[in-house]
Write an enzyme that holds these catalytic residues in place. Structure first.
Site, mmCIF file in Angstrom:
data_model
loop_
_atom_site.group_PDB
_atom_site.id
_atom_site.type_symbol
_atom_site.label_atom_id
_atom_site.label_comp_id
_atom_site.label_asym_id
_atom_site.label_seq_id
_atom_site.Cartn_x
_atom_site.Cartn_y
_atom_site.Cartn_z
ATOM 1 N N ASP A 173 0.709 -1.093 -0.286
ATOM 2 C CA ASP A 173 0.314 0.004 0.164
ATOM 3 C C ASP A 173 1.330 1.103 0.083
ATOM 4 O OD1 ASP A 173 -3.081 0.147 1.202
ATOM 5 O OD2 ASP A 173 -2.252 1.923 1.113
ATOM 6 N N ASN A 208 -12.458 -3.593 2.334
ATOM 7 C CA ASN A 208 -13.337 -3.044 2.742
ATOM 8 C C ASN A 208 -14.500 -2.784 1.425
ATOM 9 O OD1 ASN A 208 -12.507 -1.426 4.920
ATOM 10 N ND2 ASN A 208 -11.289 -0.464 3.566
ATOM 11 N N HIS A 219 -9.803 -5.850 -3.092
ATOM 12 C CA HIS A 219 -8.748 -5.607 -2.840
ATOM 13 C C HIS A 219 -8.972 -6.531 -1.072
ATOM 14 C CE1 HIS A 219 -9.314 -1.481 -2.269
ATOM 15 N NE2 HIS A 219 -9.223 -1.958 -1.451
#
Ligand code: 5GP
Ligand code: ZN
Length: 118
Positions: free
Chosen positions: A30, A86, A99
């Site tokens: 990330d 999420n 993801h």
């Protein structure tokens, strides 16, 4: 999908720090890590979110989760990690390409969510 950020990363149009790649999935760090180790596992096929999956996706979804522990171990997360997906507006999803976040480090990642006041 042409303008999807993660599709562009998958195609190599946007650079990423790769953790793992095969013909079906890509894992990369990330860009704005929330914990000392924070990487994302994505399907190469554009699937917008977990709210868009069906049984045709079961193999790639299984692969993402089966690989998660192996990749986490490779990043030094031998004492555990948190996997987060999420989903949608309520789930706080910002990038609409499915993801799994893998988060960890030397210290516990912390409580899952703050409980609502009762
Ligand atoms: P979401 O909120 O959709 O679950 O998470 C999206 C994640 O993608 C965020 O943690 C964010 O830091 C990460 N991200 C956004 N843009 C980029 C990028 O260009 N490269 C990488 N490696 N990560 C990104
Ligand atoms: Zn995409």
């Amino acid at each position: 999908m042409k303008d999807c950020l993660f599709c562009r990363i998958i195609r190599g149009e946007i650079p990423s720090q790769k953790v793992y790649e095969d013909d079906e999935i890509l894992a990369f760090h990330d860009v704005n890590p929330a914990r000392p180790v924070h990487f994302l596992i994505v399907p190469k096929e554009h699937i917008a979110s977990l709210a868009d999956v069906n049984m045709s996706h079961q193999d790639v979804l299984g692969r993402m989760l089966v690989k998660a522990n192996e990749l986490a171990l490779g990043q030094g997360l031998s004492e555990g990690f948190r996997a987060v997906i999420n989903t949608g507006r309520i789930g706080g999803q910002e990038v609409y390409h499915l993801h799994v976040h893998i988060l960890g480090g030397p210290e516990p990642v912390g409580p899952m969510l703050t409980r609502l006041a009762s």
